[in-house]
Design a protein around this motif. Structure first.
Motif, mmCIF file in Angstrom:
data_model
loop_
_atom_site.group_PDB
_atom_site.id
_atom_site.type_symbol
_atom_site.label_atom_id
_atom_site.label_comp_id
_atom_site.label_asym_id
_atom_site.label_seq_id
_atom_site.Cartn_x
_atom_site.Cartn_y
_atom_site.Cartn_z
ATOM 1 N N VAL A 39 4.904 0.177 1.470
ATOM 2 C CA VAL A 39 3.738 -0.624 1.087
ATOM 3 C C VAL A 39 4.193 -1.890 0.371
ATOM 4 C CG1 VAL A 39 1.699 -0.703 -0.398
ATOM 5 C CG2 VAL A 39 2.127 1.310 1.009
ATOM 6 N N ALA A 40 5.124 -1.724 -0.580
ATOM 7 C CA ALA A 40 5.635 -2.889 -1.312
ATOM 8 C C ALA A 40 6.321 -3.870 -0.367
ATOM 9 C CB ALA A 40 6.609 -2.428 -2.399
ATOM 10 N N LEU A 41 7.065 -3.344 0.606
ATOM 11 C CA LEU A 41 7.738 -4.217 1.566
ATOM 12 C C LEU A 41 6.723 -5.002 2.389
ATOM 13 C CD1 LEU A 41 10.237 -5.229 3.074
ATOM 14 C CD2 LEU A 41 10.095 -3.172 4.512
ATOM 15 N N ARG A 42 5.679 -4.340 2.847
ATOM 16 C CA ARG A 42 4.670 -5.046 3.654
ATOM 17 C C ARG A 42 4.001 -6.145 2.848
ATOM 18 N NH1 ARG A 42 2.477 -8.055 5.899
ATOM 19 N NH2 ARG A 42 0.895 -7.984 7.541
ATOM 20 N N VAL A 89 -4.068 -7.209 2.732
ATOM 21 C CA VAL A 89 -2.847 -6.617 3.245
ATOM 22 C C VAL A 89 -2.556 -5.314 2.504
ATOM 23 C CG1 VAL A 89 -0.351 -6.936 3.503
ATOM 24 C CG2 VAL A 89 -1.909 -8.830 3.983
ATOM 25 N N LEU A 90 -2.879 -5.260 1.225
ATOM 26 C CA LEU A 90 -2.654 -4.038 0.446
ATOM 27 C C LEU A 90 -3.445 -2.872 1.009
ATOM 28 C CD1 LEU A 90 -1.533 -2.502 -1.985
ATOM 29 C CD2 LEU A 90 -3.476 -3.376 -3.324
ATOM 30 N N VAL A 94 -1.684 0.417 2.549
ATOM 31 C CA VAL A 94 -1.886 1.712 1.890
ATOM 32 C C VAL A 94 -2.409 2.745 2.877
ATOM 33 C CG1 VAL A 94 -3.328 2.927 0.206
ATOM 34 C CG2 VAL A 94 -2.149 0.828 -0.455
ATOM 35 N N LEU A 95 -3.388 2.365 3.691
ATOM 36 C CA LEU A 95 -3.939 3.321 4.648
ATOM 37 C C LEU A 95 -2.884 3.752 5.663
ATOM 38 C CD1 LEU A 95 -6.172 4.980 5.871
ATOM 39 C CD2 LEU A 95 -6.988 2.942 7.076
#
Length: 514
Positions: A39-42, A89-90, A94-95
């Motif tokens: 998630v952090a990378l995206r 984007v978060l 996350v989903l």
């Protein structure tokens, strides 16, 4: 309703358990860390959206019983998460990564009911070596990610039911069946293959045909019925879309179809198979000891017959249906059980000498895919082939605000990826793509302008030059009020070499009437 006898799971000696790698001793903690890292990378990679991400961002602006030619569950989940995190984007990341984590978790729970801890970890974690799941799912999949998670959950639910056929577990199996059909339509093939395989094995047939099966059917029917009614009204469009994807060729094509099927199977399973063969080597050829206790002797024939049924279905699609196109992500939910099947068939691998090699291969492939994902936009820019993640969406949003856009008037874009990306920057504004597919461009733009006027809002019409349908601006301007000419914005792309061509956008901003 009688309960089937079940043997205890094989247990490792205390010393052996202590020797497990840390990643195996606390698998849930490591799984959550893996998901959080992705998630952090995206979030760090880009504020632009890929194809499926943009599609979900637009679809999740409202609730419906179906979207396009897809079932609604993923979009419902995205709608709910957007309500908490906003369209962003978060929320998209996350989903997706929560569902990927659930896939590994469900398969791990299924494997743990059949295998000792180390083999169960291998059966679940090594799914990362199935390229469609370990690599492609990180990039641009939505419905496939969801249906794979539900498929893994269905295996877990079936095993729990076999362990103890209680009413709640029949209901759980029905819930999984319903969620699968609301996720992606190829779940029907999985359910049919699994059902036929289960009915062919005496132990599973005895449980499935017991009195509790009506609970499974009732739960599935009640949950799927509203969407089924929607699908009935959209059946022709859905069937045409599916047929187009399969590339049905009535006049011949069987050789091409079988060749395509073989290539797709190899691309799906070969990496896992080669690395497992390298790690365990001759241990694959040794049969389990005759006195080896199995907690679920019915599982081996069930898995074998399930895989045979899936393969027979695909061959039948080629020979009878003249299908000539197969893609890895179509096979992903159907073959995600491949690693579990391998360790169920060869339980002696739990103590085989190659275990450390296999664990290293699993972790190495996972790390390789992570690093490759992180490098993806820079590699695309360096090669001179910038993609969606190289689009300067943050800078574009800032320029549009500087030009006067109020952040709440409708965004009318020439393609859905631009519309979706701007929706994540202007959460209060409805976003629409008028790409000419559902409606002619002029009719689509005219409808949105009329809706904006009725609501007392302005409108933003925007397109990017590198993804512009032929005559799009001419068609759009044919229905615009006089005096509206597009303005040009040229912005440097992200993660590209200095001197690269900028991204070009043209827009018309019409403020709300005073």
């Amino acid at each position: 309703m009688s309960s089937l006898p079940s043997a205890s799971l094989p247990q490792l000696p205390a010393a052996a358990a202590g020797a497990l790698p840390a990643v195996m001793r606390r698998p849930l903690l490591w799984l959550l860390a893996w998901a959080a890292a992705h998630v952090a990378l995206r979030l760090a990679l880009s504020s632009a959206l890929r194809w499926d991400e943009a599609e979900q961002t637009l679809w999740s602006q409202h609730l419906a019983w179906g979207y396009g030619t897809q079932p609604p569950l993923y979009t419902w989940l995205q709608w709910g998460l957007n309500a908490v995190l906003g369209p962003s984007v978060l929320s998209l990341a996350v989903l997706k990564h929560a569902l990927l984590a659930l896939t590994y978790l469900f398969m791990g729970l299924a494997a743990r009911a059949l295998l000792p801890p180390r083999a169960a970890w291998w059966a679940a974690a090594s799914m990362v070596m199935l390229p469609a799941l370990g690599w492609s799912s990180l990039h641009d999949q939505t419905h496939t990610v969801l249906v794979t998670a539900v498929t893994a959950g269905t295996w877990w639910a079936l095993i729990r039911l076999m362990q103890s056929p209680r009413p709640a577990r029949y209901a759980l199996l029905g819930l999984m069946a319903a969620l699968g059909m609301l996720s992606k339509y190829n779940f029907a093939l999985f359910a049919a293959a699994l059902g036929l395989a289960a009915l062919s094995v005496p132990a599973t047939r005895a449980v499935l045909l017991a009195r509790g099966l009506w609970i499974t059917a009732a739960v599935a029917l009640v949950l799927v019925l509203p969407h089924a009614l929607w699908l009935f009204d959209h059946l022709q469009a859905t069937a045409v879309a599916i047929t187009d994807k399969l590339e049905v060729r009535p006049a011949g094509g069987r050789i091409d179809g079988l060749g395509e099927l073989l290539v797709t199977l190899l691309s799906t399973l070969l990496l896992w198979t080669l690395l497992a063969a390298w790690a365990f080597r001759g241990a694959w050829l040794r049969r389990p000891p005759a006195d080896a206790a199995s907690p679920a002797p019915w599982m081996k024939p069930l898995l074998a017959r399930y895989l045979a049924a899936v393969l027979a279905a695909f061959v039948g699609m080629v020979l009878v249906g003249h299908v000539t196109e197969f893609k890895e992500h179509w096979l992903q939910p159907l073959f995600c059980v491949w690693p579990l099947a391998a360790f169920v068939w060869r339980p002696q691998l739990e103590s085989a000498p190659g275990g450390r090699r296999f664990t290293g291969a699993v972790l190495g492939v996972a790390l390789l895919f992570f690093v490759a994902t992180a490098a993806y936009p820079w590699v695309a820019g360096w090669r001179g082939r910038p993609g969606e993640l190289n689009q300067p969406i943050v800078a574009l949003a800032e320029q549009l605000r500087a030009a006067g856009y109020d952040g709440r008037s409708p965004v009318i874009a020439a393609d859905h990826m631009l519309a979706g990306a701007l929706r994540t920057r202007f959460a209060a504004a409805p976003a629409i793509d008028c790409d000419g597919d559902a409606l002619p461009v002029a009719a689509c733009v005219a409808r949105q302008l009329a809706a904006a006027r009725a609501a007392g809002l302005g409108w933003l019409l925007i397109a990017r030059d590198d993804r512009l349908p032929t005559d799009w601006w001419a068609d759009a301007q044919a229905v615009l009020p006089a005096g509206h000419e597009p303005q040009l914005l040229e912005l440097p792309r992200r993660a590209v070499p200095a001197g690269s061509a900028p991204a070009s956008y043209r827009y018309i901003w019409s403020p709300p009437p005073r």
